[in-house]
Design an enzyme around this catalytic site. Structure first.
Site, PDB file in Angstrom:
ATOM      1  N   ASN A 157       3.870   1.877   6.075  1.00  0.00           N
ATOM      2  CA  ASN A 157       4.592   2.816   6.946  1.00  0.00           C
ATOM      3  C   ASN A 157       4.286   2.595   8.429  1.00  0.00           C
ATOM      4  O   ASN A 157       5.081   2.952   9.286  1.00  0.00           O
ATOM      5  CB  ASN A 157       4.346   4.275   6.526  1.00  0.00           C
ATOM      6  CG  ASN A 157       2.905   4.678   6.523  1.00  0.00           C
ATOM      7  OD1 ASN A 157       2.011   3.824   6.546  1.00  0.00           O
ATOM      8  ND2 ASN A 157       2.630   5.964   6.500  1.00  0.00           N
ATOM      9  N   PRO A 181      -2.259  -7.212   4.402  1.00  0.00           N
ATOM     10  CA  PRO A 181      -1.165  -6.315   4.802  1.00  0.00           C
ATOM     11  C   PRO A 181      -0.349  -5.973   3.560  1.00  0.00           C
ATOM     12  O   PRO A 181      -0.428  -6.670   2.548  1.00  0.00           O
ATOM     13  CB  PRO A 181      -0.362  -7.165   5.777  1.00  0.00           C
ATOM     14  CG  PRO A 181      -0.625  -8.578   5.399  1.00  0.00           C
ATOM     15  CD  PRO A 181      -1.991  -8.625   4.761  1.00  0.00           C
ATOM     16  N   GLU A 256      -8.490   6.429   4.589  1.00  0.00           N
ATOM     17  CA  GLU A 256      -7.469   7.334   5.152  1.00  0.00           C
ATOM     18  C   GLU A 256      -6.460   7.518   4.043  1.00  0.00           C
ATOM     19  O   GLU A 256      -5.628   6.644   3.801  1.00  0.00           O
ATOM     20  CB  GLU A 256      -6.795   6.698   6.367  1.00  0.00           C
ATOM     21  CG  GLU A 256      -7.708   6.338   7.508  1.00  0.00           C
ATOM     22  CD  GLU A 256      -8.345   7.530   8.161  1.00  0.00           C
ATOM     23  OE1 GLU A 256      -7.952   8.671   7.861  1.00  0.00           O
ATOM     24  OE2 GLU A 256      -9.266   7.324   8.959  1.00  0.00           O
ATOM     25  N   CYS A 290       1.580   9.945   6.710  1.00  0.00           N
ATOM     26  CA  CYS A 290       0.594  10.744   5.960  1.00  0.00           C
ATOM     27  C   CYS A 290       0.368  12.096   6.623  1.00  0.00           C
ATOM     28  O   CYS A 290      -0.196  12.992   6.004  1.00  0.00           O
ATOM     29  CB  CYS A 290      -0.743  10.024   5.913  1.00  0.00           C
ATOM     30  SG  CYS A 290      -0.614   8.431   5.175  1.00  0.00           S
TER      31      CYS A 290
HETATM   32  C1  SIN Z   1      -0.316   7.367   8.692  1.00  0.00           C
HETATM   33  O1  SIN Z   1       0.665   8.009   8.366  1.00  0.00           O
HETATM   34  O2  SIN Z   1      -0.979   6.757   7.836  1.00  0.00           O
HETATM   35  C2  SIN Z   1      -0.775   7.234  10.114  1.00  0.00           C
HETATM   36  C3  SIN Z   1      -0.090   8.107  11.047  1.00  0.00           C
HETATM   37  C4  SIN Z   1      -0.608   8.046  12.466  1.00  0.00           C
HETATM   38  O3  SIN Z   1      -1.489   7.262  12.816  1.00  0.00           O
HETATM   39  O4  SIN Z   1      -0.127   8.827  13.254  1.00  0.00           O
END
Ligand code: SIN
Length: 485
Positions: A157, A181, A256, A290
């Site tokens: 994403n 990646p 994350e 996320c």
């Molecule tokens: C993510 O959605 O994994 C990262 C979003 C962000 O860094 O703002």
């Protein structure tokens, strides 16, 4: 200043190991989600090539760790300059493989580059400590040293920024990396590799090994004792599997993971501001982040007014091929994502949600485009409230009291981002402290920035990226106790 390369020069399709570009055991295809066209056929790394990348990173670590922090800083700064010089080309590559609108992609390139610039500076600020004397003729010191070879597994994403947010602090700390990646979007990563080579980041310091066999990559990486750290961004389920793999060699981890962000609108909120900020959070990357607002919780007395304003704003969004600058939202990443959105909306409606804006698939657009959907009367039991939607679907629930709003917001095993809108200073203080999340947006929906620590609590992860805390993830603390002084 580095010389400018063309988009064609940046479109690499080979593995980058030990400073050399090489073919894989076979290839896999990268498809444009807007058109279904093949963008590239990319080398697919074998297990032996992943091992070779780890060996290369390990060899390079022996010298990279001993460069002065200023030397590492200068290399990172040159990489930053090269990335920004090629911002438009990198944005186009990203849009072709990932679909997000090209201006938004250019924004991600700048966001990604900001981590490189920041950690170029932070490289010079790694400091230790001298502790108070415990015994005479003895000194106790604390030094920080790079942890070693780092494996980085990144999501589709944010094809650029999630790489730089890991690689830049790792390199600044003196570590070397092996990057996998995502197979859906490897081209942005490889383009970053081309630029790293172009600015003279030494061979083996950054290795990029695309593969469509994520299991093989993770198992090979985690079984190799030369690897001392794994940084992963992706789903909680995969994160849990990686935790098990990392336990064998007790590899340090940064995770994350998934979120289920509440966006709470209290009755004292500025509703226009709340709508504006929700739109920024919810529709970034067509809802595929996320930290996207997943559950919109609105206090009953402002519910109808808020939904009216929101519906007006959502109707204005234009969906289509991201290469066309008029479009606000590109396609979803694949058919699975479209099917999931469709299933969640259907389930919610069957269980009593009201469809305020129908949206969904449109026969005039391509298969992967999904027009925004606005649902109200959503309840906490519906699957849409318990799952990361990852699509432009807004799911609104009503609540009555502040306590109920907070309780609903926290009623999830996840805790990455949370947002709320209010104006009373006392309420803002109370709610900020009560929300269980790593990041809290207060009257703010755009909260990501290189200076802000990014990471979650509960099942949303371990560790923080970006900010002045981010480099610690790649450093070990060593205590030196020197006697006989
Ligand atoms: C993510 O959605 O994994 C990262 C979003 C962000 O860094 O703002």
């Amino acid at each position: 200043m580095t010389s400018k390369l063309s988009r064609k020069d940046l479109l690499a399709d080979a593995l980058y190991i030990d400073g050399k570009w090489q073919q894989g055991k076979n290839t896999f295809t990268v498809t444009n989600p807007s058109t279904g066209d093949t963008v590239a056929t990319v080398a697919n790394a074998s297990e032996q090539q992943v091992e070779a990348a780890i060996d290369a990173a390990h060899r390079a670590f022996q010298s990279w760790r001993h460069c002065t922090s200023e030397e590492r800083s200068k290399k990172l700064r040159a990489w930053f300059d090269a990335i920004m010089l090629h911002q438009d080309e990198l944005a186009e590559i990203m849009t072709l493989e990932q679909g997000k609108p090209v201006d938004e992609a250019a924004g991600e390139v700048a966001y990604g580059a900001s981590f490189v610039e920041w950690f170029a500076e932070e490289a010079k600020r790694i400091r230790g400590d001298i502790l108070p004397t415990i015994k005479n003729q003895q000194e106790n010191r604390v030094i920080k040293q790079p942890i070693g070879v780092v494996g980085c597994i990144t999501p589709w994403n944010f094809p650029n920024a999630m790489i730089t947010r890991k690689v830049a602090p790792a390199l600044a700390a003196g570590c070397t990396v092996v990057v996998k990646p995502p197979s859906l979007t490897p081209l942005s990563a490889l383009a970053l590799g081309v630029l790293a080579e172009h600015v003279g980041i030494p061979a083996g310091v950054i290795n990029i090994v695309p593969t469509d066999d994520a299991k093989m990559f993770s198992e090979t990486l985690c079984a190799n004792p030369k690897v001392r750290k794994l940084s992963f961004t992706g789903s909680t389920k995969v994160g849990q599997t990686l935790m098990k793999l990392c336990s064998e060699n007790v590899i340090k981890m940064s995770l994350e993971l998934g979120g289920n962000a509440p966006f709470v609108v209290f009755d004292d909120a500025d509703l226009d501001l709340a709508v504006e900020q929700l739109m920024a959070s919810k529709f970034r990357n067509a809802g595929q982040t996320c930290i996207s607002a997943n559950r919109v919780l609105v206090q009953d007395s402002v519910h109808d007014a808020f939904v009216g304003k929101l519906s007006h704003a959502v109707k204005k969004l234009k969906v289509g091929d991201g290469m066309n600058k008029d479009h606000d939202l590109g396609p979803l990443i694949n058919q699975e994502a479209v099917d999931k959105a469709h299933r969640l909306v259907k389930d919610a409606i069957e269980k009593g949600a009201t469809c305020e804006l129908k949206g969904g698939q449109d026969e005039h657009l391509g298969d992967l485009f999904y027009l925004p959907v606005l649902l109200t009367n959503v309840s906490a039991e519906m699957e849409i409230s318990q799952t990361e939607i990852f699509a432009p679907v807004v799911a609104v629930q009503k609540f009555v009291s502040e306590d109920e709003g907070i309780e609903l917001a926290n009623s999830t095993p996840f805790g990455l981002a949370a947002y709320f809108c209010a104006s009373s200073p006392q309420r803002i203080h109370r709610v900020s402290y009560a929300l269980e999340a790593g990041l809290v947006g207060i009257n703010a929906g755009a909260i990501s920035h290189y200076m802000n620590p990014f990471g979650g609590v509960k099942q949303s992860g371990i560790g923080r990226e970006g900010s002045h805390y981010g480099i610690d993830e790649y450093l070990e603390i060593k205590t030196l106790v020197q006697g006989g002084l």
